[in-house]
Scaffold this motif. Structure first.
Motif, PDB file in Angstrom:
ATOM      1  N   HIS A 149      -0.219  -3.981   2.418  1.00 13.49           N
ATOM      2  CA  HIS A 149      -0.036  -2.583   2.018  1.00 13.49           C
ATOM      3  C   HIS A 149       1.443  -2.322   1.715  1.00 13.49           C
ATOM      4  CE1 HIS A 149      -3.793  -1.499   4.614  1.00 13.49           C
ATOM      5  NE2 HIS A 149      -4.065  -2.352   3.633  1.00 13.49           N
ATOM      6  N   ASN A 181       3.513   0.000   2.495  1.00 19.10           N
ATOM      7  CA  ASN A 181       3.896   1.138   3.303  1.00 19.10           C
ATOM      8  C   ASN A 181       4.945   0.830   4.370  1.00 19.10           C
ATOM      9  OD1 ASN A 181       2.282  -0.378   4.986  1.00 19.10           O
ATOM     10  ND2 ASN A 181       0.982   1.302   5.640  1.00 19.10           N
ATOM     11  N   LYS A 207       8.152   0.941   6.471  1.00 17.13           N
ATOM     12  CA  LYS A 207       9.024   2.098   6.728  1.00 17.13           C
ATOM     13  C   LYS A 207      10.474   1.831   6.362  1.00 17.13           C
ATOM     14  CE  LYS A 207       6.195   4.287  10.238  1.00 17.13           C
ATOM     15  NZ  LYS A 207       5.019   3.548  10.508  1.00 17.13           N
ATOM     16  N   HIS A 232      -2.403   1.249  -2.927  1.00 15.65           N
ATOM     17  CA  HIS A 232      -1.573   0.983  -1.754  1.00 15.65           C
ATOM     18  C   HIS A 232      -1.480  -0.515  -1.429  1.00 15.65           C
ATOM     19  CE1 HIS A 232      -5.637   1.001  -0.152  1.00 15.65           C
ATOM     20  NE2 HIS A 232      -5.187   0.374   0.912  1.00 15.65           N
ATOM     21  N   GLY A 289       5.068  -1.550   8.400  1.00 15.90           N
ATOM     22  CA  GLY A 289       3.953  -1.388   7.476  1.00 15.90           C
ATOM     23  C   GLY A 289       2.676  -1.996   8.032  1.00 15.90           C
TER      24      GLY A 289
END
Length: 95
Positions: free
Chosen positions: A9, A11, A13, A56, A85
């Motif tokens: 993903h 995502n 941080k 994503h 993530g």
């Protein structure tokens, strides 16, 4: 031997470094579990859009292992996970 695919993903941080990725890929190759992967580029939706987009998901990795825990232990070093993530590790059923 079971086969697994890891969906990575996008995502995390915080930003990972090229050195972290190189260290991880060296460990993955040395483990004997890693069986390739790639970033995911441009995509297009086909059919009736009834499922959420996979935007994503930014990459994937393939692994072969007798024991899933071997992969889980290796992934503790994965830069996306180290930087907060997430990823999904999925067993690929034999057909």
């Amino acid at each position: 031997m079971k086969q697994y695919i890891l969906f990575i993903h996008g995502n995390a941080k915080t930003q990972s470094t090229a050195e972290e990725w190189e260290t991880f890929f060296c460990a993955a190759r040395a483990s004997g579990l890693f069986n390739g992967g790639s970033a995911i580029g441009e995509r297009c939706m086909l059919g009736e859009p009834s499922a959420p987009s996979s935007d994503h998901i930014v990459g994937y990795m393939r692994f072969d292992a007798e024991n899933k825990q071997q992969i889980v232990d290796l992934l503790k070093q994965h830069p996306v996970l180290v930087h907060g993530g997430s990823a999904e590790l999925c067993e690929m059923p034999k057909t």
